[in-house]
Design an enzyme around this catalytic site. Structure first.
Site, short mmCIF file in Angstrom:
data_model
loop_
_atom_site.label_atom_id
_atom_site.label_comp_id
_atom_site.label_asym_id
_atom_site.label_seq_id
_atom_site.Cartn_x
_atom_site.Cartn_y
_atom_site.Cartn_z
N SER A 187 0.98 -1.18 0.06
CA SER A 187 -0.08 0.01 0.01
C SER A 187 0.87 1.17 -0.13
O SER A 187 1.67 1.35 0.96
CB SER A 187 -0.86 0.03 1.21
N HIS A 226 -3.75 1.18 -5.02
CA HIS A 226 -3.04 -0.07 -5.59
C HIS A 226 -3.28 -0.13 -7.09
O HIS A 226 -4.66 -0.38 -7.44
CB HIS A 226 -3.87 -1.47 -5.07
N HIS A 272 -6.21 -8.60 -2.12
CA HIS A 272 -6.21 -9.10 -0.83
C HIS A 272 -7.31 -10.00 -0.53
O HIS A 272 -8.45 -9.82 -1.07
CB HIS A 272 -6.61 -7.65 0.02
N GLU A 282 -11.00 -8.48 -0.25
CA GLU A 282 -11.85 -8.06 -1.39
C GLU A 282 -12.71 -8.99 -1.76
O GLU A 282 -13.35 -8.78 -2.39
CB GLU A 282 -10.74 -7.75 -2.51
N ALA A 340 2.49 -2.17 4.24
CA ALA A 340 2.14 -1.20 5.11
C ALA A 340 1.66 -1.87 6.23
O ALA A 340 0.89 -2.84 5.87
CB ALA A 340 1.51 -0.04 4.49
N SER A 374 -2.01 -8.59 4.73
CA SER A 374 -1.40 -9.16 3.32
C SER A 374 -0.33 -10.26 3.81
O SER A 374 0.01 -10.41 5.19
CB SER A 374 -1.02 -8.22 2.49
N HIS A 397 -7.02 4.93 6.14
CA HIS A 397 -6.17 4.73 4.91
C HIS A 397 -5.29 5.74 4.49
O HIS A 397 -4.16 5.40 3.92
CB HIS A 397 -7.14 3.94 3.71
N1 HPA Z 1 -3.96 -2.59 10.91
C1 HPA Z 1 -3.66 -3.62 9.96
N2 HPA Z 1 -3.55 -3.12 8.73
C2 HPA Z 1 -2.66 -2.11 8.55
C3 HPA Z 1 -2.49 -1.22 9.56
C4 HPA Z 1 -3.21 -1.49 10.83
O1 HPA Z 1 -2.97 -0.65 11.79
N3 HPA Z 1 -1.68 -0.27 9.01
C5 HPA Z 1 -1.39 -0.30 7.68
N4 HPA Z 1 -2.20 -1.58 7.39
#
Ligand code: HPA
Length: 278
Positions: free
Chosen positions: A31, A62, A84, A87, A114, A213, A248
């Site tokens: 991400s 994405h 993912h 989805e 991320a 992921s 997000h």
């Molecule tokens: N939780 C789950 N997935 C994530 C997070 C989170 O805090 N941050 C980025 N992806």
């Protein structure tokens, strides 16, 4: 023929003629980290939507394509955008791209994401080398008939993340003077961010970072004999650890901020991995 195997083969047959080279390393961009690909000359691109039967991601941030390029002289296929489980795709489709890149010839899989920091020793903006993983409430991608062509029925998972590749990332970070944390990544299904109680549970289970992921991809990849390396961009502290609600947007903004360092570390690591492994 097993339908999961058949689907990967069909995807491969449909793109085989468009591959500019056999990639040595497959890089999955998480991400907000997809822009890394923009810094390299594109030697070939295949849009996911042009591959018959291929799952196409619906998440903003994405993109959906394979990009072929050389990073530090290493032939690389990059996945700009992944699919993912949340989805709604079956797990076999979620890991199909990773299996397809192995079919293209990739030997090393570099997974990035991320993730939320669940450990108090992490901060937003940290880069974390993934040492091990926990899959939590996410079905195994290996459920179903075993595809013998890919790997064993009961594959060993004691070293999912390759010790030599971890050293390559550590050495690269030291050379570039980039601070590098290390920890265990835990995958939950999402798509909701976790509750504070769930984050306490994750911490209790031994997780340092949580995300939606990577762990399932790593299991499918290990089964196929890939050597794996994983790097998380800690985009936020996880639920309940700060007063700010998770979004997000925050995840993407932190990824953007860290992108230059992330890119340097990934590139240097890829060069070193090739030297170490061969
Ligand atoms: N939780 C789950 N997935 C994530 C997070 C989170 O805090 N941050 C980025 N992806």
């Amino acid at each position: 023929m097993d339908p999961v195997y058949k689907k990967v083969e069909r995807c491969y047959q449909s793109i085989q003629g468009n591959l500019p080279f056999v990639p040595y390393l497959a890089l999955v961009l998480g991400s907000g980290l997809g822009d890394l690909a923009d810094g390299y000359p594109c030697e070939g691109a295949i849009e996911y939507q042009d591959i018959e039967g291929f799952p196409v991601s619906t998440v903003p941030g994405h993109k959906g394509r394979f990009i072929f390029t050389h990073v530090e002289d290493v032939p690389v296929v990059m996945m700009q955008g992944r699919v993912h489980y949340y989805e709604g795709y079956p797990m076999a489709d979620v890991v199909l791209p990773v299996r397809l890149m192995r079919r293209m010839g990739a030997e090393v899989l570099f997974l990035t994401n991320a993730a939320g920091g669940a450990s108090y020793s992490l901060a937003a903006g940290d880069l974390m080398l993934i040492k091990d993983q926990i899959s939590c409430f996410v079905p195994s991608p290996l459920i179903g008939p075993n595809v013998e062509e890919w790997g064993a029925r009961f594959p060993d998972m004691s070293h999912i993340y390759d010790p030599e590749l971890m050293d390559a990332v550590r050495e690269s970070a030291a050379e570039l003077q980039i601070g590098l944390k290390e920890g265990v990544y835990l995958q939950l299904t999402g798509p909701a961010y976790e509750s504070p109680a769930e984050i306490r549970m994750c911490r209790g289970l031994g997780a340092d970072a949580v995300g939606m992921s990577t762990a399932c991809e790593a299991v499918a990849a290990r089964h196929m004999g890939y050597r794996i390396c994983g790097l998380s961009c800690i985009s936020n502290l996880a639920s309940g650890m700060t007063d700010t609600p998770l979004s997000h947007k925050e995840v993407q903004e932190t990824a953007d901020r860290v992108a230059p360092l992330f890119k340097q570390l990934v590139a240097r690591s890829i060069g070193k991995i090739k030297l170490k492994v061969n």
